[in-house]
Design a protein around this motif. Structure first.
Motif, PDB file in Angstrom:
ATOM      1  N   VAL A  83      -0.374   0.295  60.329  1.00 54.83           N
ATOM      2  CA  VAL A  83      -1.035  -1.016  59.900  1.00 54.83           C
ATOM      3  C   VAL A  83      -0.443  -1.940  60.728  1.00 54.83           C
ATOM      4  N   VAL A  84      -1.305  -2.930  61.052  1.00 52.39           N
ATOM      5  CA  VAL A  84      -0.808  -4.210  61.695  1.00 52.39           C
ATOM      6  C   VAL A  84      -0.785  -5.362  60.872  1.00 52.39           C
ATOM      7  N   ASP A  85       0.532  -5.882  60.777  1.00 51.43           N
ATOM      8  CA  ASP A  85       0.675  -7.347  59.835  1.00 51.43           C
ATOM      9  C   ASP A  85       0.385  -8.273  60.980  1.00 51.43           C
ATOM     10  N   THR A  86      -0.241  -9.304  60.510  1.00 53.60           N
ATOM     11  CA  THR A  86      -0.293 -10.523  61.231  1.00 53.60           C
ATOM     12  C   THR A  86       0.118 -11.711  60.692  1.00 53.60           C
ATOM     13  N   PRO A  87       0.451 -12.599  61.367  1.00 56.24           N
ATOM     14  CA  PRO A  87       0.981 -14.184  60.724  1.00 56.24           C
ATOM     15  C   PRO A  87      -0.200 -14.712  60.004  1.00 56.24           C
ATOM     16  N   GLY A  88       0.046 -15.398  58.796  1.00 56.52           N
ATOM     17  CA  GLY A  88      -1.074 -16.146  58.049  1.00 56.52           C
ATOM     18  C   GLY A  88      -1.805 -17.016  58.770  1.00 56.52           C
ATOM     19  N   LEU A  89      -3.104 -17.272  58.654  1.00 59.05           N
ATOM     20  CA  LEU A  89      -4.109 -18.117  59.215  1.00 59.05           C
ATOM     21  C   LEU A  89      -4.797 -19.069  58.171  1.00 59.05           C
ATOM     22  N   LYS A  90      -4.676 -20.579  58.258  1.00 58.56           N
ATOM     23  CA  LYS A  90      -5.229 -21.543  57.606  1.00 58.56           C
ATOM     24  C   LYS A  90      -6.750 -21.576  57.963  1.00 58.56           C
ATOM     25  N   TYR A  91      -6.903 -21.153  59.224  1.00 61.22           N
ATOM     26  CA  TYR A  91      -8.279 -21.627  59.934  1.00 61.22           C
ATOM     27  C   TYR A  91      -8.470 -20.395  60.850  1.00 61.22           C
ATOM     28  N   LEU A  92      -9.824 -19.820  60.975  1.00 62.30           N
ATOM     29  CA  LEU A  92      -9.898 -18.740  62.069  1.00 62.30           C
ATOM     30  C   LEU A  92     -11.099 -19.326  62.900  1.00 62.30           C
ATOM     31  N   GLY A  93     -10.863 -19.611  64.122  1.00 64.98           N
ATOM     32  CA  GLY A  93     -11.808 -19.741  65.058  1.00 64.98           C
ATOM     33  C   GLY A  93     -12.714 -18.740  65.285  1.00 64.98           C
ATOM     34  N   LEU A  94     -13.741 -18.838  66.103  1.00 66.73           N
ATOM     35  CA  LEU A  94     -14.823 -17.719  66.461  1.00 66.73           C
ATOM     36  C   LEU A  94     -14.833 -17.767  67.708  1.00 66.73           C
ATOM     37  N   TRP A  95     -14.701 -16.566  68.209  1.00 67.06           N
ATOM     38  CA  TRP A  95     -14.589 -16.296  69.682  1.00 67.06           C
ATOM     39  C   TRP A  95     -16.128 -16.217  70.178  1.00 67.06           C
ATOM     40  N   ASN A  96     -16.768 -17.068  71.251  1.00 68.44           N
ATOM     41  CA  ASN A  96     -17.723 -16.745  71.938  1.00 68.44           C
ATOM     42  C   ASN A  96     -19.194 -16.717  70.847  1.00 68.44           C
ATOM     43  N   ILE A  97     -19.255 -17.716  69.826  1.00 66.41           N
ATOM     44  CA  ILE A  97     -20.446 -17.467  68.994  1.00 66.41           C
ATOM     45  C   ILE A  97     -20.894 -19.032  68.958  1.00 66.41           C
ATOM     46  N   GLU A  98     -22.204 -18.978  69.100  1.00 63.97           N
ATOM     47  CA  GLU A  98     -22.844 -20.373  69.217  1.00 63.97           C
ATOM     48  C   GLU A  98     -23.603 -20.695  67.760  1.00 63.97           C
ATOM     49  N   ALA A  99     -23.638 -21.991  67.347  1.00 65.75           N
ATOM     50  CA  ALA A  99     -24.325 -22.030  66.120  1.00 65.75           C
ATOM     51  C   ALA A  99     -25.648 -21.514  66.015  1.00 65.75           C
ATOM     52  N   GLU A 100     -26.422 -21.271  67.239  1.00 69.32           N
ATOM     53  CA  GLU A 100     -27.901 -20.805  66.748  1.00 69.32           C
ATOM     54  C   GLU A 100     -27.671 -19.233  66.739  1.00 69.32           C
ATOM     55  N   ASP A 101     -26.749 -18.682  67.047  1.00 69.06           N
ATOM     56  CA  ASP A 101     -26.242 -17.184  66.728  1.00 69.06           C
ATOM     57  C   ASP A 101     -25.857 -16.709  65.606  1.00 69.06           C
ATOM     58  N   LEU A 102     -25.100 -17.570  64.843  1.00 72.81           N
ATOM     59  CA  LEU A 102     -24.693 -17.359  63.415  1.00 72.81           C
ATOM     60  C   LEU A 102     -25.704 -16.381  62.700  1.00 72.81           C
ATOM     61  N   ARG A 103     -26.874 -16.691  62.462  1.00 70.60           N
ATOM     62  CA  ARG A 103     -27.761 -16.343  61.583  1.00 70.60           C
ATOM     63  C   ARG A 103     -27.729 -14.631  61.586  1.00 70.60           C
ATOM     64  N   TYR A 104     -27.536 -14.274  62.984  1.00 67.77           N
ATOM     65  CA  TYR A 104     -27.613 -12.697  63.288  1.00 67.77           C
ATOM     66  C   TYR A 104     -26.341 -12.098  62.520  1.00 67.77           C
ATOM     67  N   LEU A 105     -25.241 -13.016  62.454  1.00 73.63           N
ATOM     68  CA  LEU A 105     -24.011 -12.369  61.817  1.00 73.63           C
ATOM     69  C   LEU A 105     -24.056 -12.476  60.338  1.00 73.63           C
ATOM     70  N   TYR A 106     -24.867 -12.989  59.478  1.00 75.60           N
ATOM     71  CA  TYR A 106     -25.179 -12.866  58.064  1.00 75.60           C
ATOM     72  C   TYR A 106     -26.411 -12.055  58.158  1.00 75.60           C
ATOM     73  N   PRO A 107     -26.120 -10.684  57.591  1.00 75.04           N
ATOM     74  CA  PRO A 107     -27.181  -9.673  57.548  1.00 75.04           C
ATOM     75  C   PRO A 107     -28.195 -10.126  56.588  1.00 75.04           C
ATOM     76  N   GLU A 108     -27.992 -10.713  55.454  1.00 73.80           N
ATOM     77  CA  GLU A 108     -28.917 -11.207  54.554  1.00 73.80           C
ATOM     78  C   GLU A 108     -29.870 -12.324  55.034  1.00 73.80           C
ATOM     79  N   ILE A 109     -28.881 -13.218  55.850  1.00 74.73           N
ATOM     80  CA  ILE A 109     -30.215 -14.095  56.450  1.00 74.73           C
ATOM     81  C   ILE A 109     -30.957 -13.679  57.567  1.00 74.73           C
ATOM     82  N   ALA A 110     -30.300 -12.773  58.429  1.00 68.61           N
ATOM     83  CA  ALA A 110     -31.038 -12.252  59.406  1.00 68.61           C
ATOM     84  C   ALA A 110     -32.327 -11.427  59.245  1.00 68.61           C
ATOM     85  N   GLY A 111     -32.128 -10.959  57.932  1.00 68.98           N
ATOM     86  CA  GLY A 111     -33.490 -10.197  57.747  1.00 68.98           C
ATOM     87  C   GLY A 111     -34.489 -11.066  57.263  1.00 68.98           C
TER      88      GLY A 111
END
Length: 325
Positions: free
Chosen positions: A245-273
């Motif tokens: 198991v890898v333990d990590t420091p806590g995060l208040k916010y998680l930035g997303l790498w290499n994702i643009e707003a127009e591509d987000l729909r494909y990462l919500y499977p119910e919305i992509a459909g």
């Protein structure tokens, strides 16, 4: 066992990283390693050359005798080869130029720890972790901790929301020992990474199922209702019942790498459909006419909580893109 000689080659896995030094689990035990010169120069110019979870080849710099006690601060080897990664958890590292920071690699699953209360439950942060898990080829599992506290969350509805997108959810209480058998079962014989806000009980849960870990546990501020950081660095721990198991420091916010707003729909499977049924191919499902996604929300085919989460993250990504221009 024969003496391991300087110049011998070993294969192992990186279990912790501190600056340009790494602890590598090998057949001889855990040894501190530096980087071969070519890799060191690369590491000085870019991030994530070697990360926790990497499978590497090491050349010994000194002899190691049978039964020799391995010292933590002595450098025994140099990493000269890194094997291809089959999965990763990464996020953006911001500076003069935004780069990818890989937190850990070659992990099977991501356990997203959230609390029902203290700190406040954040569905948007859970969904950001789900996106990162999908991007990194990790199986996500949601762990709702501190269920012994009085709260207003509808746990059954949350379970149904995430079940609809094939994400498992378990409930636990480290202090009341609720759900620990299930938590241990999920960890068994897997390489897992544990993520979440500070104060959600990540370290407490791990200590509860693996007594030998003795991870430092923080407290929640009565004023801010937020947790304090207790895990200072990323480290991989072996589990006595099988797995790591890898333990990590806590995060208040998680930035997303290499994702643009127009591509987000494909990462919500119910919305992509439903996206394919929209009037416009570039529909972002916000205020566009003829949006099949909005119709599906109104008809309760898509959970409104997930849709609101999608809108919020889309707006945040658009703001980030505008700032970069």
């Amino acid at each position: 066992m024969f003496t391991a000689k300087a110049g011998d080659k070993l294969t192992g896995s990186v279990v912790s990283a501190y600056g340009l030094y790494y602890r590598v689990q090998t057949e001889l035990g855990q040894i501190q390693c530096a980087l071969r010169e070519s890799l060191r120069q690369e590491a000085e110019s870019r991030h994530s050359v070697v990360v926790v979870g990497d499978n590497v080849d090491v050349e010994l710099l000194v002899d190691i005798d049978p039964g020799e006690e391995l010292k933590k601060k002595k450098t025994y080897g140099a990493i000269f080869k890194i094997y291809p990664r089959h999965s990763k958890f990464s996020r953006p590292k911001r500076g003069k130029e935004e780069i990818e920071q890989i937190v850990a690699a070659n992990i099977d699953q991501m356990l997203i720890i959230s609390a029902v209360k203290r700190p406040q439950f954040k569905m948007g942060l859970i969904d950001r972790f789900l996106i990162a898990a999908h991007q990194g080829s990790l199986e996500p599992i949601i762990v709702l901790n501190k269920i012994d506290l009085e709260h207003t969350l509808d746990l059954n509805r949350l379970e149904q929301i995430y079940k609809s997108i094939n994400v498992s959810m378990i409930t636990t209480s480290a202090t009341k020992k609720i759900g620990l058998d299930k938590f241990r079962e999920v960890l068994t014989n897997k390489h897992s990474i544990v993520v979440g806000q500070s104060g959600t009980g990540k370290s407490s849960l791990l200590n509860a199922v693996e007594k030998g870990l003795k991870l430092k546990v923080g407290e929640i501020s009565d004023y801010s209702q937020k947790g304090t950081h207790t895990t200072a660095a990323v480290e991989m721990h072996p589990l006595s019942f099988g797995g790591y198991v890898v333990d990590t420091p806590g995060l208040k916010y998680l930035g997303l790498w290499n994702i643009e707003a127009e591509d987000l729909r494909y990462l919500y499977p119910e919305i992509a459909g439903y996206s394919e049924k929209c009037r416009f191919r570039n529909c972002l499902h916000m205020s566009e006419p003829g949006c099949a996604v909005k119709e599906a929300v109104e008809e309760e085919q898509i959970y409104p909580e997930r849709y609101e989460s999608y809108l919020k993250i889309t707006g945040e990504l658009q703001a980030e893109e505008s700032f970069k221009k």
